[in-house]
Design an enzyme around this catalytic site. Structure first.
Site, PDB file in Angstrom:
ATOM      1  CG  ASN A 396      35.681  32.786  36.795  1.00 20.04           C
ATOM      2  OD1 ASN A 396      34.795  33.516  36.361  1.00 20.04           O
ATOM      3  ND2 ASN A 396      35.416  31.736  37.547  1.00 20.04           N
ATOM      4  CD  GLU A 397      33.109  32.676  41.009  1.00 19.78           C
ATOM      5  OE1 GLU A 397      33.544  31.694  41.652  1.00 19.78           O
ATOM      6  OE2 GLU A 397      31.899  32.851  40.800  1.00 19.78           O
TER       7      GLU A 397
HETATM    8  O1  AHR Z   1      28.520  28.764  36.901  1.00 19.35           O
HETATM    9  C1  AHR Z   1      29.118  27.790  37.687  1.00 19.35           C
HETATM   10  C2  AHR Z   1      30.316  28.325  38.458  1.00 19.35           C
HETATM   11  O2  AHR Z   1      29.908  29.270  39.386  1.00 19.35           O
HETATM   12  C3  AHR Z   1      31.335  29.041  37.627  1.00 19.35           C
HETATM   13  O3  AHR Z   1      32.250  28.198  37.058  1.00 19.35           O
HETATM   14  C4  AHR Z   1      32.028  29.905  38.638  1.00 19.35           C
HETATM   15  O4  AHR Z   1      32.600  31.049  38.054  1.00 19.35           O
HETATM   16  C5  AHR Z   1      30.959  30.171  39.661  1.00 19.35           C
HETATM   17  O5  AHR Z   1      31.432  29.920  40.919  1.00 19.35           O
END
Ligand code: AHR
Length: 680
Positions: A396-397
């Site tokens: 993800n991030e």
């Molecule tokens: O959308 C909320 C959060 O924001 C998500 O889980 C994450 O990917 C981002 O930091």
């Protein structure tokens, strides 16, 4: 590496909540004055195709989006698997009734999921047992049917009776049912108390958003209970173990191009041990292993100690939902990295194989024939036909070289076995910092397919950055604007953020830039999607709900107008003779809809005054005499929708008189207008 068109900017840390930009409000409404502008759309020279996935959905189990939200089970902690097995439950003794409660764990040796159960021992008659509070109360509607079920066995000496009651917050009974459990059987090996599922249908006599469920023994005896469920009979498409119909309908109405699931940071977990693992979310619900929801403890200012993932809504259900709403499924998988804002744990590279195997098995689960091991599991769950999965997200991030080396291993294995599957890779949590630039450089080097960008910024940022993708290279990886939302406070996810019209209009302005650059931007999604009004951790969100009602925000309607009116190919659009978008707070994108033969114009007037537009559909051999306009405008920039006023900001439709390829149209102050004009 510097990505053309991306300026170094102050950035938000969505999870760490680092302050970045300050809100720069739009000018205050002025007295009505009409300004005149010209738009020229070159209708006869369509450009690149717009991907059907340009506008889609980002689903994450945050804000009680799954359990307590889209997954409509009314009973919280239905299997006593929370670490505090009685969380959500309370002892209930009517009058002088006496008894005791005991939790058992039958899985300490086997480690099997769902091993806890409750023993209710009533010493007297009168009504002794437990009550469940639901997810901030249970929503029940008068006249609708709710299916109660319980896995139970009688371990007493005589037959036993269980009374099931639904009552409102004041204790008024709304419905009840009786269940009798015959006495254990005598056999040559002793008494056998077999587990069995008992069911009853309850039709509440009144509607309540804060109801509760009672389970009581009528007389002395001893019974053991597990998997206690109160489930609406009416679900989305009336599927068993189905989804909450009103919420799924709101999703379906968006006609989304894709559904990303299950997040977000939830994919990563605070620790690797509690990362999202798709294999524990499929199969019989009793085989699905509950874990803590990573948002349970994330925000000290919004604690939700009762937030766990039962996985009643698991990967199979996400695939099914995608299919039902016509969206491409986009699962995102953990890549051997826990959330870098939290523990930042890494799976060692020599221990990455089983993470990669999970990805390969998921593709087989989605696309394999029923003769394959995982395809067979999908078929056994009720879907023999493949789901036709085309893309999958790796992480993800994530950021840093540790992400790149893990992604490379995933890519090598997946592309070797499934060369047609497109991979979504991350660009970190920010819109353009060093981590972002580093990852973009690496992803170009590695010839990645699609790069996922995230930005939670002030509304002004969205208006100012409408040209973000104008200078992106036209070759190499494509863009997925995977998480974005305007933050009215200027800070990501904070409680004071509002889903107001200024945010929605600013996102709409930005989306004209996405659409104009659809040759580079292949996908985009607002985030997060859902929030329970009494149980949220993060705001703003696209759709809000309580236990019974739901509404789309102004942001929802902006998304809807773009998604429902997505054209097939880009048309060039000039504003006052210039190709630059966003001049004088006027934002425009145009496309041709090949199916209907209409030119589709999306126009945001971010001025407090109305504007008269001269529209020239250049090159149109013939133009229909009337078109349609869908107009979204707020009474003021701070206007919001709510449960009581769900459509305060919602599109209105009207006819547009078109005499020739040149016509005028008046834009309302602070508005988004979508025009559909038939052209030859
Ligand atoms: O959308 C909320 C959060 O924001 C998500 O889980 C994450 O990917 C981002 O930091």
């Amino acid at each position: 590496m510097k990505i053309p068109g991306i300026q170094p900017i102050l950035l938000l840390a969505p999870v760490a909540l680092i302050c970045a930009l300050f809100l720069a409000p739009l000018p205050a409404p002025q007295s009505a004055q009409t300004q005149s502008d010209a738009i020229t759309v070159q209708v006869d020279r369509p450009g690149a195709a717009i991907s059907p996935t340009l506008f889609g959905l980002f689903f994450e189990d945050i804000n009680f989006g799954a359990d307590g939200g889209l997954y409509p089970e009314r009973v919280k902690n239905r299997s006593f698997e929370f670490p505090d097995p009685m969380m959500g439950w309370k002892r209930l003794a009517r009058g002088e009734a006496k008894g005791s409660l005991q939790i058992y764990d039958a899985g300490s040796r086997s480690g099997r999921p769902n091993a806890h159960y409750l023993q209710i021992k009533a010493d007297t008659g009168g009504g002794f047992g437990v009550t469940n509070e639901g997810f901030r109360g249970m929503g029940v509607e008068q006249g609708k049917e709710y299916l109660f079920s319980v896995l139970a066995r009688n371990v007493g000496d005589t037959s036993a009776a269980l009374r099931v009651e639904v009552e409102d917050a004041d204790g008024k009974k709304l419905g009840e049912a009786d269940i009798s459990l015959s006495a254990p059987m005598n056999s040559y090996v002793g008494r056998i108390a077999a587990w069995k599922t008992y069911t009853a249908v309850i039709r509440p006599t009144a509607t309540s958003g804060k109801a509760r469920l009672n389970l009581l023994m009528d007389g002395p005896g001893k019974v053991e209970v597990d998997l206690i469920s109160l489930y609406p009979k009416e679900t989305w498409k009336n599927r068993p173990n189905g989804l909450r119909a009103d919420l799924a309908q709101l999703l379906s109405d968006l006609k989304p191009g894709f559904l990303r699931f299950p997040g977000g940071c939830i994919v990563e977990g605070r620790h690797l041990e509690t990362r999202y693992q798709w294999k524990t979310t499929v199969g019989d619900i009793t085989d699905r292993r509950l874990i803590v929801n990573r948002w349970n403890t994330e925000f000290r200012h919004r604690p939700t100690p009762d937030y766990y993932q039962s996985f009643g809504l698991g990967f199979y259900e996400y695939f099914l939902l995608s299919e039902d709403i016509g969206a491409e499924p986009l699962p995102i998988l953990n890549c051997g990295m826990a959330c870098q804002f939290n523990s930042a744990e890494l799976a060692p590279l020599d221990d990455l194989d089983h993470y990669i195997q999970d990805a390969l098995d998921l593709i087989e689960f989605a696309n394999g024939s029923a003769a394959t091991a995982w395809g067979r599991k999908r078929a056994a769950m009720g879907h023999p036909a493949p789901f036709n999965l085309k893309m999958i997200g790796v992480g993800n991030e994530q950021w840093g070289p540790q992400y790149v080396e893990r992604y490379e291993r995933f890519a090598k294995a997946i592309k070797a076995k499934y060369p047609k599957i497109k991979l979504i890779t991350g660009a970190g949590p920010f819109a353009g910092d060093d981590r972002f630039r580093y990852l973009w450089g690496e992803m170009r080097r590695l010839k990645a397919d699609i790069v996922d960008e995230h930005y939670y910024m002030a509304p002004k940022w969205f208006r100012d950055n409408v040209g973000r993708y104008d200078d992106y290279p036209r070759t190499g990886p494509k863009v997925f604007a995977g998480e974005y939302a305007a933050q009215s406070s200027g800070r990501g996810g904070l409680p004071e953020n509002r889903n107001d019209w200024e945010c929605a209009m600013s996102e709409a302005a930005f989306m004209t830039g996405l659409e104009r650059n659809a040759d580079v931007v292949r996908m985009s999604s607002y985030a997060p999607l859902f929030a329970h009004v009494d149980a949220w951790q993060w705001t703003p969100n696209l759709i809000w709900f309580d236990s019974l009602r739901s509404y789309g925000t102004p942001n929802y309607y902006a998304q809807k107008l773009f998604s429902v009116h997505r054209g097939s190919r880009i048309l060039s659009a000039q504003i006052n003779g210039s190709a630059k978008n966003g001049q004088q707070n006027l934002f425009v994108s145009a496309s041709i809809d090949d199916w209907t033969g209409e030119a589709v114009l999306k126009i945001v007037n971010a001025e407090a005054s109305s504007r008269e537009l001269r529209i020239n559909l250049a090159g149109a051999a013939k133009v229909g005499s009337s078109g349609k306009a869908y107009i979204l405008a707020g009474s003021d920039l701070k206007a919001e929708n709510s449960l009581d006023e769900p459509t305060r900001v919602a599109p209105v439709e009207r006819q547009v008189a078109v005499s020739s390829g040149e016509f005028t149209f008046t834009l309302a102050p602070n508005s988004l207008s979508v025009l559909r004009i038939p052209v030859n």
